[in-house]
Structures are given as structure tokens and as C-alpha cells.
Scaffold this active site. Structure first.
Site, PDB file in Angstrom:
ATOM      1  CG  PHE A  36      -1.894   1.148   1.468  1.00  0.00           C
ATOM      2  CD1 PHE A  36      -2.865   1.279   0.677  1.00  0.00           C
ATOM      3  CD2 PHE A  36      -1.595   2.137   2.312  1.00  0.00           C
ATOM      4  CE1 PHE A  36      -3.842   2.401   0.623  1.00  0.00           C
ATOM      5  CE2 PHE A  36      -2.549   3.171   2.691  1.00  0.00           C
ATOM      6  CZ  PHE A  36      -3.498   3.409   1.663  1.00  0.00           C
ATOM      7  CD  GLU A  66       0.831  11.525  18.280  1.00  0.00           C
ATOM      8  OE1 GLU A  66       1.644  11.410  19.518  1.00  0.00           O
ATOM      9  OE2 GLU A  66       1.088  10.795  17.498  1.00  0.00           O
ATOM     10  CD  GLN A 112      12.118  -1.931  35.085  1.00  0.00           C
ATOM     11  OE1 GLN A 112      12.499  -1.630  34.197  1.00  0.00           O
ATOM     12  NE2 GLN A 112      12.729  -1.606  36.405  1.00  0.00           N
ATOM     13  N   GLY A 167       2.754  12.431   5.435  1.00  0.00           N
ATOM     14  CA  GLY A 167       2.619  11.440   6.447  1.00  0.00           C
ATOM     15  C   GLY A 167       1.170  11.276   6.952  1.00  0.00           C
ATOM     16  CD  GLU A 188      -1.637  -0.751   9.057  1.00  0.00           C
ATOM     17  OE1 GLU A 188      -2.622  -0.913   9.057  1.00  0.00           O
ATOM     18  OE2 GLU A 188      -0.981  -1.848   8.409  1.00  0.00           O
TER      19      GLU A 188
END
Length: 392
Positions: free
Chosen positions: A123, A367, A336, A131, A363
Site C-alpha cells: 500500500f 495522535e 523490567q 505522512g 497505519e
């Protein structure tokens, strides 16, 4: 709302589970060192039909719904993420556009070879200037008679090194903004098409991302995917469709890390007792388990909604956001819990830690998912509530 699997899906899931455990996972360290998926693993994946899980039976695929696909993706997520991405990018954003938007002639031409794994799908949306802002494309497509001429470039395109079929977004009318973007099916051997360098990445070894260059690339008009000006809408549909599957892959990785962490906490001793008896470690394991279970229910709920042809714009963004954030938190806790050994490349934990990071970016970044969720919430509430006028 039921998430039970059919007998066929359960049988396939068990086969994939055994394949992952017995053949892929033992090769994981080799994949990491050589940045390559062994040919025998690719061929076995083809034999199992893994490249066709998103493709209808009439075109040679498995023809299963999203819940069934997520069951398979979850098993694939329990091993090397580079291998998982090869399969996931092909069966997700690499082929969904042709399955959902393509006409019958296009489906007959491409889907059988994609279902068998002979042709790999990719794709191509992202560009140096486009972006998260996918409407800022610079790649253009100009119609001349019965052909389109494409010029421009793409980067960070997953599967590009090995793909034969690309879903490409290009601008056909610069004056129309997002409504001037159109989607096309581009074959690797079309004159004017070049695959550039393979990017060296922080993680996802064995999954190859490359630049693409189009220099007076001529494609036949019949390779128009959908209608002119619908490319941006098509891209959103393709990306939204694949988010439950991506979440399922993350779920599998989270489950793997939880299993490894519990096992290690039971075996590793400090201060004369297993480390799980240290409350801090026990709480980390508990938090990991809660998030895995929450992610499981979210993932299969969105998958079920997708199978019911429900609107999942908000829910798919939610599950993509949550899955990627959870994966990163669980990978951090797994390091950890394992302590120093979790930081050593000889063991798988640090690999999952590196691989997890990209899930908050590709993908659709976290945000962008929050933007989608927030926008959908405003739309929903605008429809339910009338504006309140303040009396003076």
C-alpha cells in the site's frame, strides 16, 4: 455479540499456532540477524493459505470474516513481528483495496495470485511531505487517452522490496484537495516504476520498507481503483478496515510477553524467593494481564462489528490506538520484569520492545487516531444534542 470461532477457523487457528511455535519462532533469532524471512517459512505460509486470509474463496482465498482473521492474526503476533508484518501488510492494506473496491476484472486478474502468495501486495500512500497529512500528496497522475502517467515518489512502503502489486494514491486534480486524489493498481514491472533503497530500521527485521519512484510511469486506465477523486476516501476505508487486524497482531505479541514474564517471574529467584513474590513484580504482571484481557475484548468487538457491516470508524481508531499503546507498555514492563536478560539481544524480549515502537506510528499515528476519535465524538454528540442558547 459472540466471538466464538467456527470449527474451520478453530482448526486453522490451531494449525497456525503449531506452525508459529514449531517453525517460525525457532527461526526468530536467525531472522533478526539476517534481516530476512527464510524461504521455507514463506513457502509453508503459502501452503497454509496465510496469504489469502482476506481474499474470498472464489478467488482462491480462505474467505473468512474479520473475527476469524483476527484469531489467525493473534497467533501470528506471538512470534517475530517482521514475519507477522509481511503477512499482515499483504493481507491487510496490501490487498483489502482490491477486495473491497476493485471491479470484477481487477479481482480476477490480481486476487488469485495474491491469495496464493505468488504476488505480494503493498500500500503506497506515504511520501516525504505526506505522512499524517495524507492530503499533501505530491505524486501526480495525468490521464492521456486510455492511460495514466504517474510521476512522483513514496517512502516507508512496507513489503515494497518483494511486492508485485501496489495500491498507489496519486493526485489527479490538484485544485480539489482531498477530492482530487485517486487510487490505482500498479504492477512492479510497469515501465517507469523503480523500487529504491531498503530502509534500515530500529525493528521489524525481515520486513522490508523501501522508497518508490514513478518517472513517467504509464498504467492502463483499467487499473484505476474505484472512481477518480475517491482515492482519499478509499485510503481511509482501507486503513480503517485493517485496524482490528493490526490490533489482533499486537494482542498476540502482548500475550507472548505476558506468558514469558510470568514464566520468568516464577523461575527467577532473588533474596531467596521467586521474584513474583516481590509485590512490585506481582503488580506489574497483574497490570499486564488486565490490559491484555481488555485489548482482547476490544479487538474482537470491533472485528464482530466489522463482520456485521457496522460503522466502525471511531471504534477501529480506538482499538488501533489502545492496542499500540498497550503493546508498548507491556513490552516495557516485560523488560523490567526480566531485568538485565530482557535487554540482551540473545533473548526475544528486547526485540519485541523495539518492534512495539512502530505500532504507534504506522497505519495512522496515535495522535491521528485521537483526532479521528474526537471528531467522531463531536459528530455523534452534535446529532444528539441541540446547541443551548444562553439567555441574556
Amino acid at each position: 455479540m459472540q466471538f466464538t470461532f467456527s470449527e474451520e477457523t478453530e482448526a486453522i487457528r490451531q494449525i497456525v499456532r503449531e506452525f508459529v511455535a514449531n517453525e517460525v519462532e525457532p527461526a526468530a533469532h536467525w531472522i533478526e540477524e539476517h534481516d530476512e524471512i527464510p524461504r521455507e517459512i514463506v513457502e509453508k505460509s503459502q501452503e497454509l493459505g496465510l496469504f489469502g486470509i482476506s481474499i474470498p474463496e472464489e478467488y482462491g482465498g480462505l474467505g473468512i470474516g474479520m473475527v476469524g482473521k483476527c484469531a489467525i492474526y493473534e497467533e501470528l503476533g506471538k512470534t517475530h513481528n517482521g514475519f507477522t508484518t509481511l503477512i499482515g501488510a499483504h493481507t491487510g492494506i496490501g490487498s483489502v483495496g482490491i477486495v473491497e473496491i476493485g471491479n470484477e476484472e481487477q479481482k480476477q486478474r490480481y486476487l488469485p495470485k495474491m491469495a496464493s502468495g505468488e504476488w505480494i501486495g503493498a500500500f503506497a500512500l506515504t511520501e516525504p511531505s505526506a505522512g499524517s497529512n495524507a492530503t499533501n500528496l505530491k505524486t501526480t497522475a495525468v490521464r492521456k487517452g486510455d492511460r495514466y502517467i504517474i510521476n512522483g515518489s513514496k517512502h516507508y512502503i512496507t513489503n515494497a522490496r518483494d511486492a508485485h502489486v501496489f495500491t498507489v494514491m496519486a493526485v489527479t486534480d490538484p485544485s480539489m484537495g482531498s477530492k482530487g486524489i485517486t487510487s490505482f493498481i500498479v504492477e512492479r514491472d510497469f515501465p517507469g516504476f523503480t523500487v529504491g533503497k531498503t530502509e534500515k530500521k530500529m525493528g521489524l527485521r525481515g520486513s522490508h520498507s523501501c522508497e518508490l519512484f514513478f518517472e513517467d510511469l504509464e498504467i492502463p486506465a483499467e487499473n484505476l481503483l474505484g472512481e477518480e477523486g475517491q482515492g482519499y476516501v478509499n485510503a481511509l476505508k482501507i486503513l480503517a478496515n485493517g485496524r482490528a487486524g493490526l490490533a489482533a497482531r499486537n494482542l498476540g505479541s502482548c500475550h507472548y510477553l505476558l506468558d514469558k514474564s510470568v514464566q520468568y517471574a516464577m523461575e527467577r529467584e532473588q533474596f531467596g524467593k521467586p521474584i513474583f513474590e516481590q509485590q512490585a513484580v506481582l503488580h506489574m504482571l497483574a497490570d499486564m494481564a488486565v490490559e491484555v484481557e481488555t485489548l482482547r475484548w476490544m479487538t474482537y468487538r470491533v472485528a464482530w462489528m466489522t463482520d456485521q457491516a457496522m460503522n466502525v470508524i471511531k471504534e477501529s481508531a480506538m482499538v488501533k490506538l489502545y492496542a499500540s499503546e498497550v503493546y508498548n507498555r507491556i513490552a516495557d514492563k516485560a523488560v523490567q520484569v526480566h531485568g538485565g536478560i530482557g535487554y540482551i539481544t540473545e533473548y526475544p524480549i528486547e526485540r519485541f520492545y523495539r518492534d512495539a515502537r512502530i505500532t504507534k506510528i504506522y497505519e495512522g499515528t496515535s495522535e491521528i487516531q485521537r483526532n479521528i476519535i474526537g471528531t467522531q465524538l463531536i459528530k455523534e454528540y452534535s446529532g444528539k444534542h441541540s446547541p443551548t442558547r444562553i439567555k441574556k
